[in-house]
Design an enzyme around this catalytic site. Structure first.
Site, short mmCIF file in Angstrom:
data_model
loop_
_atom_site.label_atom_id
_atom_site.label_comp_id
_atom_site.label_asym_id
_atom_site.label_seq_id
_atom_site.Cartn_x
_atom_site.Cartn_y
_atom_site.Cartn_z
N SER A 1 0.83 -1.20 0.00
CA SER A 1 0.00 0.00 0.00
C SER A 1 0.87 1.25 0.00
O SER A 1 2.08 1.18 0.20
CB SER A 1 -0.89 0.02 1.25
OG SER A 1 -0.07 0.20 2.38
N LYS A 2 0.21 2.37 -0.16
CA LYS A 2 0.93 3.64 -0.23
C LYS A 2 1.51 4.04 1.13
O LYS A 2 2.32 4.96 1.21
CB LYS A 2 -0.02 4.74 -0.70
CG LYS A 2 -0.25 4.69 -2.19
CD LYS A 2 -1.00 5.91 -2.67
CE LYS A 2 -1.35 5.77 -4.13
NZ LYS A 2 -2.51 6.49 -4.54
N ARG A 3 1.06 3.36 2.18
CA ARG A 3 1.53 3.67 3.52
C ARG A 3 3.06 3.65 3.61
O ARG A 3 3.67 4.39 4.35
CB ARG A 3 0.97 2.64 4.49
CG ARG A 3 0.48 3.17 5.78
CD ARG A 3 -0.50 2.21 6.46
NE ARG A 3 -0.45 0.84 5.97
CZ ARG A 3 0.14 -0.17 6.62
NH1 ARG A 3 0.72 0.03 7.76
NH2 ARG A 3 0.11 -1.39 6.12
#
Ligand code: GLU
Length: 483
Positions: free
Chosen positions: A257-259
């Protein structure tokens, strides 16, 4: 399928946004498998979901694939024997197969309103049942259907799933996968706007385009029973499928994810990762050569790739490992090869500055965007906390004489290009005054760069010029005088 059939693989991007780095991995495997078998690799654009279409996305996807150094043998831009390669340009083609499915009783009209379907779903949810079409329209009489069609009642067309059947399907990665047809919905094949859904269009196209192998993300597994049944109704042979596990975040908890940073294929290039390094990293995210080797060029990979060596385990997208690969690939390049990358990331630097910087920095960066932070002090005015000048046993007087004497030394010089000579002069100065070399350079570095860690500091004078170097040292003096 006979083994003599030409290997044809495809990647079928939906132009709904930025291409994900995971797509490049899947594409790379399809590409390599086709090339290894002297087959063809096809790009087909799946744009039937008009609501999710993003203008320009197709062009951007094609461009980023090329920027990764990959290519295709047939596709929307170059055509090919099975053109067109954009699904909305193939609507007439699908029509024929829809009709055939309806005529065979394999697909049926569904006139249910969205309100009815909504209500049905609510009821199913309350009863903890699988959300599935209740086949309200399956047994409409020919007259009822005709009447609705004449009255222009909106409809979709659904695939009729056989009931109580176990579908067994051999996946090249996962082995045998079984589905009970009772668990599979009567898939919508044509939407109310008359445009086919993915399931119909992709299935028809894979067949007509003679695709022999489909390597794709395992989020598509659930569409296999639908494609299987549709192919059987049409009397077609399925391509062989390999479903690849999708990437996990470094903590192993959940899908990438972009996290943890960027995820689009383009943004990795924008961050200054080299396409070769990215491809090498991606090769190993789902495949291994069966030994300890890790470094593969694209040509090596084409030779070595084996479907049997694809992993079933979800690969972890380890950004540190990517940095390691990228650093390695950067250092393998000659200074001349690195020049355009440095120029791209440091547009404010002159050619001569870049030539000075390349040998100084190529060992110190893992990606080209690092250059921006590392060299910030060369192109922007510096400022810093005075305490940085007064650390570790360096008091105001000592720091002042470090800086004062440095100014005098620099003043007396005309040429700064021979840094070995310059260093000698500074070392003499240090020796004459019985200073501590480390302490001297700590202060000198802060005064010139404003930060405690920089590439070799004497080259800075050559890059920023005598005048600016002296001005920065004078700023240090004035900061010191105000203590
Ligand atoms: N159009 C689908 C996608 O966007 C392709 C699915 C498939 O490969 O069958 O990923």
């Amino acid at each position: 399928m006979s083994d003599t059939k030409t290997v044809r693989t495809r990647m079928a991007p939906s132009p709904t946004g930025e291409y994900h780095i995971g797509h490049i991995r899947t594409l790379l495997y399809n590409f390599a498998f086709a090339k290894q078998n002297n087959g063809q690799f096809v790009i087909r654009i799946e744009d039937t979901d008009q609501k999710r279409l993003v203008p320009g996305a197709m062009e951007r996807i094609l461009e980023v694939i090329k920027d990764y150094g990959l290519s295709w043998d047939e596709g929307p831009d170059i055509g090919g024997p099975y053109a067109p390669y954009v699904q909305t340009e193939r609507l007439e083609i699908y029509q024929k197969y829809i009709q055939e499915l309806i005529d065979k009783g394999a697909a049926y009209y569904c006139f249910c309103t969205s309100e009815r379907l909504e209500q049905m779903r609510e009821t199913q949810k309350a009863a903890h049942q699988l959300p599935k079409y209740d086949r309200h329209c399956l047994n409409l009489s020919q007259e009822e259907i005709q009447k609705n069609l004449d009255n222009k009642v909106p409809y979709v067309i659904r695939l009729k799933m056989p009931q109580n059947e176990t579908i067994v399907f051999e996946d090249l990665v996962r082995g045998q996968i079984k589905f009970n047809t009772n668990d599979v919905d009567d898939q919508v094949l044509v939407k109310s706007n008359g445009i086919p859904t993915y399931h119909l269009a992709a299935g028809v196209d894979d067949h007509l385009m003679q695709i022999s192998h489909v390597l794709r993300g395992d989020e598509w597994i659930s569409s296999v029973p639908k494609q299987f049944v549709m192919y059987r109704y049409l009397g077609w042979e399925m391509p062989k499928f390999a479903h690849l596990p999708v990437f996990l975040d470094p903590d192993g908890k959940g899908k990438m994810s972009k996290r943890h940073g960027t995820v689009s294929a383009r943004s990795f290039l924008d961050d200054g990762y080299l396409p070769d390094a990215l491809l090498n990293f991606l090769m190993l995210l789902g495949w291994n050569p069966g030994d300890e080797r890790e470094i593969f060029s694209l040509d090596d990979f084409i030779k070595e790739f084996k479907i049997e060596r694809l992993h079933t385990k979800q690969p972890i997208f380890d950004r540190k490992k990517l940095d390691y690969f990228n650093g390695l690939y950067i250092r393998q390049k000659t200074d001349q090869e690195l020049f355009p990358y440095f120029q791209k990331f440091l547009p404010q630097a002159s050619e001569s500055t870049i030539n000075i910087l390349i040998p100084l920095l190529k060992e110190r960066i893992t990606k080209f965007s690092d250059l921006i932070t590392i060299t910030k002090y060369l192109f922007e005015d510096v400022d810093y906390d005075i305490n940085l000048l007064l650390q570790k046993g360096v008091d105001k007087d000592l720091a002042t004489s470090f800086v004062q004497k440095s100014i005098e030394l620099i003043q007396s010089q005309e040429n700064f290009s021979d840094t070995t000579k310059l260093q000698e002069k500074f070392l003499n100065l240090i020796a004459e005054n019985s200073w501590h070399t480390g302490k001297f350079f700590m202060v000198f570095r802060i005064a010139l760069a404003g930060v405690p860690i920089t590439p070799p500091i004497l080259e800075t004078i050559q890059i920023i010029g005598k005048e600016k170097a002296i001005a920065r040292l004078q700023l240090a003096l004035s900061k010191l005088s105000s203590v």
